[in-house]
Design a protein around this motif. Structure first.
Motif, short mmCIF file in Angstrom:
data_model
loop_
_atom_site.label_atom_id
_atom_site.label_comp_id
_atom_site.label_asym_id
_atom_site.label_seq_id
_atom_site.Cartn_x
_atom_site.Cartn_y
_atom_site.Cartn_z
N LEU A 1 0.82 -1.15 0.03
CA LEU A 1 0.15 -0.01 0.01
C LEU A 1 1.04 0.92 -0.13
O LEU A 1 0.08 2.31 -0.94
N GLU A 2 1.90 1.32 0.77
CA GLU A 2 3.34 2.04 0.23
C GLU A 2 3.89 2.22 -0.43
O GLU A 2 3.96 3.43 -1.07
N THR A 3 4.01 1.42 -1.61
CA THR A 3 5.12 1.60 -2.84
C THR A 3 4.30 2.46 -3.74
O THR A 3 5.14 3.34 -4.35
N PRO A 4 3.31 2.10 -3.81
CA PRO A 4 2.69 3.45 -5.26
C PRO A 4 2.83 4.42 -4.91
O PRO A 4 2.97 5.49 -5.66
N MET A 5 2.24 4.73 -3.61
CA MET A 5 2.34 7.02 -3.76
C MET A 5 4.46 6.98 -4.51
O MET A 5 4.02 8.67 -4.47
N ALA A 6 5.06 6.50 -4.17
CA ALA A 6 6.53 6.69 -4.40
C ALA A 6 6.36 6.49 -5.66
O ALA A 6 7.09 7.12 -6.42
N GLU A 7 5.70 5.53 -6.10
CA GLU A 7 5.94 5.32 -7.88
C GLU A 7 5.01 6.48 -8.79
O GLU A 7 5.62 6.45 -9.69
N GLN A 8 3.99 6.36 -8.05
CA GLN A 8 3.19 8.20 -9.12
C GLN A 8 3.56 8.79 -8.92
O GLN A 8 2.69 9.80 -9.43
N GLY A 9 4.96 9.14 -7.82
CA GLY A 9 5.21 10.74 -7.40
C GLY A 9 3.86 11.44 -6.59
O GLY A 9 3.98 12.64 -6.44
N CYS A 10 3.72 10.50 -5.96
CA CYS A 10 2.40 11.57 -4.69
C CYS A 10 2.79 11.31 -2.73
O CYS A 10 3.38 10.53 -3.02
N GLU A 11 2.58 12.26 -2.48
CA GLU A 11 2.77 12.32 -1.08
C GLU A 11 1.64 12.18 -0.27
O GLU A 11 2.02 12.20 0.95
N ALA A 12 0.16 11.98 -0.81
CA ALA A 12 -1.00 11.64 -0.18
C ALA A 12 -1.52 10.56 -0.25
O ALA A 12 -2.42 11.20 -1.31
N THR A 13 -1.98 9.69 0.10
CA THR A 13 -2.93 8.75 -0.30
C THR A 13 -3.45 8.75 0.60
O THR A 13 -3.36 8.01 2.05
N PHE A 14 -4.82 7.90 0.27
CA PHE A 14 -6.16 7.54 1.72
C PHE A 14 -6.52 6.17 0.96
O PHE A 14 -6.46 6.08 -0.28
N ILE A 15 -6.41 4.42 2.04
CA ILE A 15 -7.06 3.90 1.41
C ILE A 15 -8.81 3.98 1.51
O ILE A 15 -9.55 4.34 2.27
N VAL A 16 -9.63 3.90 0.60
CA VAL A 16 -10.99 3.48 -0.23
C VAL A 16 -11.29 2.53 0.74
O VAL A 16 -12.57 2.60 1.53
N SER A 17 -11.19 1.46 -0.16
CA SER A 17 -11.58 -0.06 0.05
C SER A 17 -10.64 -0.75 0.20
O SER A 17 -9.84 -0.87 -0.85
N GLY A 18 -11.09 -2.43 1.14
CA GLY A 18 -10.07 -2.80 0.89
C GLY A 18 -10.21 -3.95 1.35
O GLY A 18 -10.94 -4.35 2.73
N ILE A 19 -10.82 -5.41 0.63
CA ILE A 19 -11.24 -7.02 0.89
C ILE A 19 -10.01 -7.34 0.31
O ILE A 19 -8.88 -7.51 0.33
#
Length: 136
Positions: free
Chosen positions: A18-36
């Protein structure tokens, strides 16, 4: 805001994935909307507990939510065991995907998330800020 759906494979550490895509996308803020999904190993810190609890065996991820900042995440999950008993708490590293995990991330490119010590709580709390040079 943009959305990023993830399909995670067996053996993957859920929190790291869940933390990896932030760096890959160059994003500094993410929320998890849903997960199963499912896990075969989980580590949770229950409410008010000082230490984490390790769970092993077939576990279903019923809910997954939280925020991911540049310097840390705050993730909660509710998990059911093979008997249907549900536990929930703070999700730690070491939660291993059993068959799959399907997660929807909301990437917030206009924002910068950091965790900063809050004198009132004593914890590193979310400090959201608009990225410099953006209106608002």
């Amino acid at each position: 805001m943009s959305f990023l759906p993830l399909h995670l494979q067996p053996g993957v550490d859920l929190r790291r994935a869940l933390e990896t895509p932030m760096a890959e996308q160059g994003c500094e803020a993410t929320f998890i909307v849903s997960g199963i999904g499912s896990l075969d190993q989980a580590r949770l810190r229950l409410a008010g507990a000082a230490e984490e609890l390790e769970l092993n065996g077939a576990l279903e991820v019923l809910t997954l939510a939280g925020s991911v900042a540049m310097n840390g995440s705050h993730l909660h999950a509710s998990l059911a065991n093979a008997q249907g008993r549900v536990l929930g708490g703070h999700l730690y590293y070491g939660c291993r995907v059993r068959t799959t995990a399907e997660v929807l991330l909301a990437l917030l490119p206009d924002w910068h998330f950091r965790r900063e010590c809050d004198a009132a709580t004593g914890y590193g709390e979310l400090a959201p800020r608009r990225r410099e040079g953006l209106p608002g």
